[in-house]
Design a protein around this motif. Structure first.
Motif, PDB file in Angstrom:
ATOM      1  N   PHE A 163       0.826  -1.184   0.036  1.00 53.20           N
ATOM      2  CA  PHE A 163       0.177  -0.162  -0.049  1.00 53.20           C
ATOM      3  C   PHE A 163       0.967   1.227  -0.080  1.00 53.20           C
ATOM      4  CE2 PHE A 163      -3.734  -2.565   1.895  1.00 53.20           C
ATOM      5  CZ  PHE A 163      -4.583  -2.212   0.718  1.00 53.20           C
ATOM      6  N   ASP A 164       1.918   1.236   0.843  1.00 51.57           N
ATOM      7  CA  ASP A 164       2.858   2.361   1.069  1.00 51.57           C
ATOM      8  C   ASP A 164       3.459   2.681  -0.536  1.00 51.57           C
ATOM      9  OD1 ASP A 164       2.162   2.701   3.565  1.00 51.57           O
ATOM     10  OD2 ASP A 164       4.171   2.041   4.134  1.00 51.57           O
ATOM     11  N   THR A 165       3.768   1.593  -1.296  1.00 51.94           N
ATOM     12  CA  THR A 165       4.424   1.732  -2.459  1.00 51.94           C
ATOM     13  C   THR A 165       3.631   2.093  -3.614  1.00 51.94           C
ATOM     14  OG1 THR A 165       5.912   0.018  -2.191  1.00 51.94           O
ATOM     15  CG2 THR A 165       5.680   0.352  -4.329  1.00 51.94           C
ATOM     16  N   VAL A 166       2.207   1.554  -3.623  1.00 51.34           N
ATOM     17  CA  VAL A 166       1.278   1.988  -4.637  1.00 51.34           C
ATOM     18  C   VAL A 166       0.490   3.376  -4.324  1.00 51.34           C
ATOM     19  CG1 VAL A 166       1.346  -0.392  -5.288  1.00 51.34           C
ATOM     20  CG2 VAL A 166      -0.437   0.470  -3.976  1.00 51.34           C
ATOM     21  N   TYR A 167       0.284   3.742  -3.239  1.00 47.56           N
ATOM     22  CA  TYR A 167      -0.849   4.529  -2.772  1.00 47.56           C
ATOM     23  C   TYR A 167      -0.846   5.849  -3.714  1.00 47.56           C
ATOM     24  CZ  TYR A 167      -4.185   7.344   0.045  1.00 47.56           C
ATOM     25  OH  TYR A 167      -5.108   8.126   0.592  1.00 47.56           O
ATOM     26  N   TYR A 168       0.230   6.694  -3.520  1.00 48.04           N
ATOM     27  CA  TYR A 168       0.365   8.019  -4.521  1.00 48.04           C
ATOM     28  C   TYR A 168       0.606   7.790  -5.803  1.00 48.04           C
ATOM     29  CZ  TYR A 168      -0.152  10.553  -0.217  1.00 48.04           C
ATOM     30  OH  TYR A 168      -0.386  11.262   1.087  1.00 48.04           O
ATOM     31  N   PRO A 169       1.270   6.829  -6.426  1.00 45.39           N
ATOM     32  CA  PRO A 169       1.221   6.697  -7.744  1.00 45.39           C
ATOM     33  C   PRO A 169       0.101   6.075  -8.470  1.00 45.39           C
ATOM     34  CG  PRO A 169       3.132   5.582  -6.526  1.00 45.39           C
ATOM     35  CD  PRO A 169       2.197   6.042  -5.647  1.00 45.39           C
ATOM     36  N   THR A 170      -1.096   5.765  -7.872  1.00 49.91           N
ATOM     37  CA  THR A 170      -2.023   5.278  -8.388  1.00 49.91           C
ATOM     38  C   THR A 170      -3.283   5.853  -7.607  1.00 49.91           C
ATOM     39  OG1 THR A 170      -2.543   3.182  -6.554  1.00 49.91           O
ATOM     40  CG2 THR A 170      -1.027   2.902  -8.626  1.00 49.91           C
ATOM     41  N   LEU A 171      -3.216   6.947  -6.975  1.00 49.75           N
ATOM     42  CA  LEU A 171      -4.231   7.292  -6.143  1.00 49.75           C
ATOM     43  C   LEU A 171      -5.456   7.662  -6.652  1.00 49.75           C
ATOM     44  CD1 LEU A 171      -5.137   8.420  -3.362  1.00 49.75           C
ATOM     45  CD2 LEU A 171      -4.091  10.525  -3.686  1.00 49.75           C
ATOM     46  N   GLN A 172      -5.397   8.586  -7.931  1.00 51.34           N
ATOM     47  CA  GLN A 172      -6.780   8.801  -8.855  1.00 51.34           C
ATOM     48  C   GLN A 172      -6.869   7.921  -9.957  1.00 51.34           C
ATOM     49  OE1 GLN A 172      -5.899  12.921  -9.074  1.00 51.34           O
ATOM     50  NE2 GLN A 172      -6.670  13.282  -7.347  1.00 51.34           N
ATOM     51  N   ALA A 173      -5.816   7.124 -10.242  1.00 50.49           N
ATOM     52  CA  ALA A 173      -5.790   6.094 -11.576  1.00 50.49           C
ATOM     53  C   ALA A 173      -6.856   4.846 -11.370  1.00 50.49           C
ATOM     54  CB  ALA A 173      -4.442   5.784 -11.859  1.00 50.49           C
ATOM     55  N   LYS A 174      -6.910   4.445 -10.349  1.00 49.64           N
ATOM     56  CA  LYS A 174      -7.717   3.147 -10.199  1.00 49.64           C
ATOM     57  C   LYS A 174      -9.077   3.384  -9.393  1.00 49.64           C
ATOM     58  CE  LYS A 174      -6.385   0.412 -12.060  1.00 49.64           C
ATOM     59  NZ  LYS A 174      -6.127  -0.024 -13.669  1.00 49.64           N
ATOM     60  N   THR A 175      -9.600   4.613  -9.369  1.00 50.20           N
ATOM     61  CA  THR A 175     -10.795   4.972  -8.701  1.00 50.20           C
ATOM     62  C   THR A 175     -12.027   3.745  -9.170  1.00 50.20           C
ATOM     63  OG1 THR A 175     -10.263   7.003  -8.037  1.00 50.20           O
ATOM     64  CG2 THR A 175     -12.650   6.794  -8.123  1.00 50.20           C
ATOM     65  N   GLY A 176     -12.623   3.359  -8.379  1.00 48.32           N
ATOM     66  CA  GLY A 176     -13.939   2.390  -9.064  1.00 48.32           C
ATOM     67  C   GLY A 176     -13.317   1.057  -9.239  1.00 48.32           C
ATOM     68  N   MET A 177     -12.244   0.745  -8.988  1.00 52.61           N
ATOM     69  CA  MET A 177     -11.656  -0.731  -9.438  1.00 52.61           C
ATOM     70  C   MET A 177     -12.171  -1.609  -8.397  1.00 52.61           C
ATOM     71  SD  MET A 177      -7.634  -1.860  -9.646  1.00 52.61           S
ATOM     72  CE  MET A 177      -7.207  -1.908  -8.157  1.00 52.61           C
ATOM     73  N   PRO A 178     -12.563  -2.851  -8.677  1.00 49.85           N
ATOM     74  CA  PRO A 178     -12.954  -3.923  -7.767  1.00 49.85           C
ATOM     75  C   PRO A 178     -11.760  -4.571  -7.208  1.00 49.85           C
ATOM     76  CG  PRO A 178     -13.518  -4.589  -9.988  1.00 49.85           C
ATOM     77  CD  PRO A 178     -12.815  -3.099 -10.070  1.00 49.85           C
ATOM     78  N   TYR A 179     -12.160  -4.988  -5.758  1.00 50.61           N
ATOM     79  CA  TYR A 179     -11.238  -5.522  -4.921  1.00 50.61           C
ATOM     80  C   TYR A 179     -11.834  -6.510  -4.069  1.00 50.61           C
ATOM     81  CZ  TYR A 179     -11.714  -3.044  -0.615  1.00 50.61           C
ATOM     82  OH  TYR A 179     -12.229  -2.671   0.743  1.00 50.61           O
ATOM     83  N   GLY A 180     -11.198  -7.294  -3.573  1.00 53.81           N
ATOM     84  CA  GLY A 180     -11.601  -8.316  -2.532  1.00 53.81           C
ATOM     85  C   GLY A 180     -10.363  -8.581  -1.598  1.00 53.81           C
ATOM     86  N   TYR A 181     -10.371  -9.370  -0.664  1.00 51.57           N
ATOM     87  CA  TYR A 181      -9.263  -9.644   0.379  1.00 51.57           C
ATOM     88  C   TYR A 181      -9.851 -10.775   1.268  1.00 51.57           C
ATOM     89  CZ  TYR A 181     -11.501  -6.783   4.120  1.00 51.57           C
ATOM     90  OH  TYR A 181     -12.182  -6.385   5.014  1.00 51.57           O
ATOM     91  N   TRP A 182      -8.632 -11.284   1.856  1.00 51.32           N
ATOM     92  CA  TRP A 182      -8.686 -12.352   2.700  1.00 51.32           C
ATOM     93  C   TRP A 182      -7.676 -12.077   3.819  1.00 51.32           C
ATOM     94  CZ3 TRP A 182      -6.296 -13.547  -1.714  1.00 51.32           C
ATOM     95  CH2 TRP A 182      -5.227 -13.947  -1.755  1.00 51.32           C
ATOM     96  N   VAL A 183      -8.258 -12.471   5.113  1.00 45.66           N
ATOM     97  CA  VAL A 183      -7.298 -12.283   6.281  1.00 45.66           C
ATOM     98  C   VAL A 183      -7.352 -13.580   7.193  1.00 45.66           C
ATOM     99  CG1 VAL A 183      -6.540 -10.719   8.462  1.00 45.66           C
ATOM    100  CG2 VAL A 183      -7.619  -9.566   6.381  1.00 45.66           C
ATOM    101  N   HIS A 184      -6.176 -13.992   7.461  1.00 46.36           N
ATOM    102  CA  HIS A 184      -5.937 -15.091   8.574  1.00 46.36           C
ATOM    103  C   HIS A 184      -5.493 -14.714   9.758  1.00 46.36           C
ATOM    104  CE1 HIS A 184      -4.201 -18.701  10.289  1.00 46.36           C
ATOM    105  NE2 HIS A 184      -5.685 -19.257   9.953  1.00 46.36           N
ATOM    106  N   GLY A 185      -6.098 -14.942  10.770  1.00 48.65           N
ATOM    107  CA  GLY A 185      -5.483 -14.634  12.041  1.00 48.65           C
ATOM    108  C   GLY A 185      -5.626 -15.938  13.095  1.00 48.65           C
TER     109      GLY A 185
END
Length: 152
Positions: A75-97
């Motif tokens: 997230f730190d790497t991509v945040y500013y370079p992609t901040l406005q370029a990927k608005t509306g992009m679908p995402y999903g995620y998984w977390v294991h704890g």
């Protein structure tokens, strides 16, 4: 022309690896066509990888009540370079704890929201061992994201 699904993961344990494999199997489920899947470790995923994607799936362990440092680095790497370029992009995620996923969930959704991404599936939040039900839910998560890109 195919859609591109980027899978960004940090898999330091057998449990998280098992979830990743089920998610990836889901992205290639019967009926899924025209979706190219790129799988990248979080520590080596670049802004260029994200900019080339039409959707993203994130996977992380919950470490000390938060997402892994590797996913945070992504997230730190991509945040500013992609901040406005990927608005509306679908995402999903998984977390294991081992016992809690809430801090990781909150952080991922906060950052994804700030980037303007749109949740395409409910997150897979897993505590404890990975069983058949978790593998099935992971398969469905991968399939849902891939199908979302097919329709888009």
């Amino acid at each position: 022309m195919s859609a591109h699904l980027l899978v960004v993961h940090h898999t330091p344990s057998p449990a998280v690896q098992e979830i990743l494999e089920a998610v990836l199997a889901g992205t290639h489920a019967e009926g899924i066509e025209g979706v190219e899947v790129q799988v990248r470790p979080a520590l080596s995923t670049s802004a260029s990888d994200l900019l080339a994607a039409d959707g993203v799936l994130l996977g992380t362990p919950a470490n000390i009540g938060y997402m892994s440092g590797a996913l945070k680095h992504f997230f730190d790497t991509v945040y500013y370079p992609t901040l406005q370029a990927k608005t509306g992009m679908p995402y999903g995620y998984w977390v294991h704890g081992n016992n809690d996923t809430e801090g990781a969930r909150r952080a991922i959704e906060s950052i994804a929201g700030a980037l303007g991404w749109v949740k395409a599936a409910e997150p897979l939040l897993v505590t404890g061992p990975v069983d058949k039900g978790v593998r099935e839910a992971a398969f469905e998560l991968g399939g849902t994201l891939a199908a979302t890109l097919m329709e888009g």
